[in-house]
Design a protein around this motif. Structure first.
Motif, PDB file in Angstrom:
ATOM      1  N   ARG A   1      -3.573  18.935   8.718  1.00 28.90           N
ATOM      2  CA  ARG A   1      -4.920  19.060   8.182  1.00 28.90           C
ATOM      3  C   ARG A   1      -5.142  18.063   7.062  1.00 28.90           C
ATOM      4  N   LEU A   2      -4.061  17.525   6.545  1.00 31.12           N
ATOM      5  CA  LEU A   2      -4.150  16.622   5.408  1.00 31.12           C
ATOM      6  C   LEU A   2      -3.069  15.558   5.546  1.00 31.12           C
ATOM      7  N   ARG A   3      -3.441  14.306   5.377  1.00 34.22           N
ATOM      8  CA  ARG A   3      -2.489  13.190   5.445  1.00 34.22           C
ATOM      9  C   ARG A   3      -2.417  12.532   4.067  1.00 34.22           C
ATOM     10  N   VAL A   4      -1.202  12.509   3.529  1.00 27.35           N
ATOM     11  CA  VAL A   4      -0.965  11.950   2.199  1.00 27.35           C
ATOM     12  C   VAL A   4      -0.125  10.687   2.340  1.00 27.35           C
ATOM     13  N   LEU A   5      -0.581   9.619   1.703  1.00 29.15           N
ATOM     14  CA  LEU A   5       0.146   8.353   1.678  1.00 29.15           C
ATOM     15  C   LEU A   5       0.551   8.075   0.236  1.00 29.15           C
ATOM     16  N   ILE A   6       1.836   7.823   0.020  1.00 27.37           N
ATOM     17  CA  ILE A   6       2.353   7.519  -1.318  1.00 27.37           C
ATOM     18  C   ILE A   6       2.739   6.046  -1.341  1.00 27.37           C
ATOM     19  N   VAL A   7       2.290   5.333  -2.376  1.00 30.23           N
ATOM     20  CA  VAL A   7       2.453   3.878  -2.406  1.00 30.23           C
ATOM     21  C   VAL A   7       3.091   3.406  -3.712  1.00 30.23           C
TER      22      VAL A   7
ATOM     23  N   GLN B   1      -1.461   1.725 -11.800  1.00 32.61           N
ATOM     24  CA  GLN B   1      -2.857   1.321 -11.633  1.00 32.61           C
ATOM     25  C   GLN B   1      -2.951   0.007 -10.856  1.00 32.61           C
ATOM     26  N   SER B   2      -1.983  -0.883 -11.015  1.00 35.54           N
ATOM     27  CA  SER B   2      -2.011  -2.150 -10.276  1.00 35.54           C
ATOM     28  C   SER B   2      -1.960  -1.912  -8.770  1.00 35.54           C
ATOM     29  N   HIS B   3      -1.260  -0.854  -8.345  1.00 38.02           N
ATOM     30  CA  HIS B   3      -1.229  -0.526  -6.913  1.00 38.02           C
ATOM     31  C   HIS B   3      -2.609  -0.075  -6.452  1.00 38.02           C
ATOM     32  N   ALA B   4      -3.288   0.705  -7.268  1.00 39.64           N
ATOM     33  CA  ALA B   4      -4.646   1.148  -6.933  1.00 39.64           C
ATOM     34  C   ALA B   4      -5.558  -0.056  -6.771  1.00 39.64           C
TER      35      ALA B   4
ATOM     36  N   GLU C   1      -4.700  -3.178  -6.011  1.00 42.33           N
ATOM     37  CA  GLU C   1      -4.327  -3.920  -4.811  1.00 42.33           C
ATOM     38  C   GLU C   1      -4.838  -3.235  -3.540  1.00 42.33           C
ATOM     39  N   LEU C   2      -4.749  -1.920  -3.503  1.00 47.41           N
ATOM     40  CA  LEU C   2      -5.202  -1.186  -2.322  1.00 47.41           C
ATOM     41  C   LEU C   2      -6.718  -1.229  -2.189  1.00 47.41           C
ATOM     42  N   ALA C   3      -7.433  -1.155  -3.299  1.00 52.92           N
ATOM     43  CA  ALA C   3      -8.890  -1.250  -3.250  1.00 52.92           C
ATOM     44  C   ALA C   3      -9.305  -2.622  -2.726  1.00 52.92           C
ATOM     45  N   GLU C   4      -8.582  -3.644  -3.140  1.00 51.47           N
ATOM     46  CA  GLU C   4      -8.863  -4.997  -2.642  1.00 51.47           C
ATOM     47  C   GLU C   4      -8.580  -5.073  -1.137  1.00 51.47           C
ATOM     48  N   LEU C   5      -7.472  -4.500  -0.712  1.00 47.71           N
ATOM     49  CA  LEU C   5      -7.112  -4.487   0.702  1.00 47.71           C
ATOM     50  C   LEU C   5      -8.166  -3.750   1.526  1.00 47.71           C
ATOM     51  N   ALA C   6      -8.679  -2.650   0.980  1.00 46.22           N
ATOM     52  CA  ALA C   6      -9.671  -1.843   1.690  1.00 46.22           C
ATOM     53  C   ALA C   6     -11.071  -2.445   1.613  1.00 46.22           C
ATOM     54  N   GLY C   7     -11.238  -3.417   0.750  1.00 40.96           N
ATOM     55  CA  GLY C   7     -12.556  -4.032   0.605  1.00 40.96           C
ATOM     56  C   GLY C   7     -13.521  -3.195  -0.213  1.00 40.96           C
ATOM     57  N   GLY C   8     -13.000  -2.343  -1.050  1.00 40.49           N
ATOM     58  CA  GLY C   8     -13.855  -1.518  -1.902  1.00 40.49           C
ATOM     59  C   GLY C   8     -13.121  -0.327  -2.454  1.00 40.49           C
TER      60      GLY C   8
ATOM     61  N   LEU D   1      -7.984   7.978  -3.665  1.00 40.43           N
ATOM     62  CA  LEU D   1      -6.838   7.364  -4.328  1.00 40.43           C
ATOM     63  C   LEU D   1      -6.729   7.822  -5.775  1.00 40.43           C
ATOM     64  N   SER D   2      -5.498   8.123  -6.203  1.00 45.82           N
ATOM     65  CA  SER D   2      -5.239   8.447  -7.601  1.00 45.82           C
ATOM     66  C   SER D   2      -3.778   8.144  -7.928  1.00 45.82           C
ATOM     67  N   LEU D   3      -3.477   8.139  -9.208  1.00 47.46           N
ATOM     68  CA  LEU D   3      -2.100   7.964  -9.647  1.00 47.46           C
ATOM     69  C   LEU D   3      -1.299   9.213  -9.286  1.00 47.46           C
ATOM     70  N   LEU D   4      -0.060   9.038  -8.862  1.00 45.22           N
ATOM     71  CA  LEU D   4       0.805  10.187  -8.594  1.00 45.22           C
ATOM     72  C   LEU D   4       0.932  11.028  -9.860  1.00 45.22           C
ATOM     73  N   ASP D   5       1.151  10.367 -10.984  1.00 46.97           N
ATOM     74  CA  ASP D   5       1.245  11.052 -12.271  1.00 46.97           C
ATOM     75  C   ASP D   5      -0.066  10.835 -13.022  1.00 46.97           C
ATOM     76  N   PRO D   6      -0.900  11.868 -13.145  1.00 46.22           N
ATOM     77  CA  PRO D   6      -2.178  11.700 -13.834  1.00 46.22           C
ATOM     78  C   PRO D   6      -2.041  11.209 -15.272  1.00 46.22           C
ATOM     79  N   ALA D   7      -0.848  11.363 -15.861  1.00 45.23           N
ATOM     80  CA  ALA D   7      -0.631  10.906 -17.237  1.00 45.23           C
ATOM     81  C   ALA D   7      -0.509   9.391 -17.346  1.00 45.23           C
ATOM     82  N   GLY D   8      -0.265   8.706 -16.214  1.00 47.33           N
ATOM     83  CA  GLY D   8      -0.166   7.255 -16.269  1.00 47.33           C
ATOM     84  C   GLY D   8       0.827   6.677 -15.283  1.00 47.33           C
TER      85      GLY D   8
END
Length: 162
Positions: free
Chosen positions: A9-15, A98-101, A103-110, A115-122
């Motif tokens: 029901r849910l697909r999670v991708l960790i990057v 955040q740099s991964h976020a 890069e992925l936004a650039e890859l996705a074209g927007g 998408l979020s950080l695995l650790d909300p603290a940083g």
């Protein structure tokens, strides 16, 4: 048995960057945490990297004994590059930095709203070239973040918000 026949029901991708250290650790831990609860088996977890130098490479050898200490196994994970298709299939994307976020936004074209950080603290720093003590400290940060995220993912299934 019914849960095994139903699609996730849910697909999670960790990057992370190379998909050999942080994201395989987080993937193995999240699979373990979710697999302990029947509802968690409805969540598919995978990982990828933003800059994979060696596709198909096995995870860092330091992960197996670390996971064994945590009571989890290292599933057959191999390094793979994040692609637009992987991003499109993911309901949630969790990144280490955040740099991964970016890069992925650039890859996705927007923007990628899932998408979020695995650790909300940083950011979770890359321990690949680190000594054993630093590697364990980073692993501890990943464990804490995965435990938090596992609870959130299970709660979202219960609420039906996926």
């Amino acid at each position: 048995m019914l849960g095994l026949l139903q699609p996730p029901r849910l697909r999670v991708l960790i990057v992370c960057t190379a998909n050999v250290c942080r994201s395989p650790l987080a993937e193995a831990l999240l699979r373990d945490r979710l697999g302990r609860v029947p509802a968690g088996r409805r969540i598919a977890v995978s990982s990828a990297g933003t800059r994979v130098a060696a596709p198909g490479r096995a995870p860092d050898p330091r992960l197996r004994p670390l996971l064994a200490e945590l009571g989890a196994l290292l599933p057959r994970i191999r390094a793979r590059q994040a692609t637009g298709a992987l991003l499109a299939r993911a309901d949630r994307i969790l990144v280490m930095e955040q740099s991964h976020a970016d890069e992925l936004a650039e890859l996705a074209g927007g923007e990628l709203p899932q998408l979020s950080l695995l650790d909300p603290a940083g950011d979770i720093p890359d321990p690949y070239f680190a000594d054993g003590e630093t590697f364990r400290a980073v692993a501890g940060q990943i464990v804490a973040a995965v435990d938090r995220r596992a609870e959130e993912l299970l709660a979202s299934l219960v609420r039906g918000s996926v």
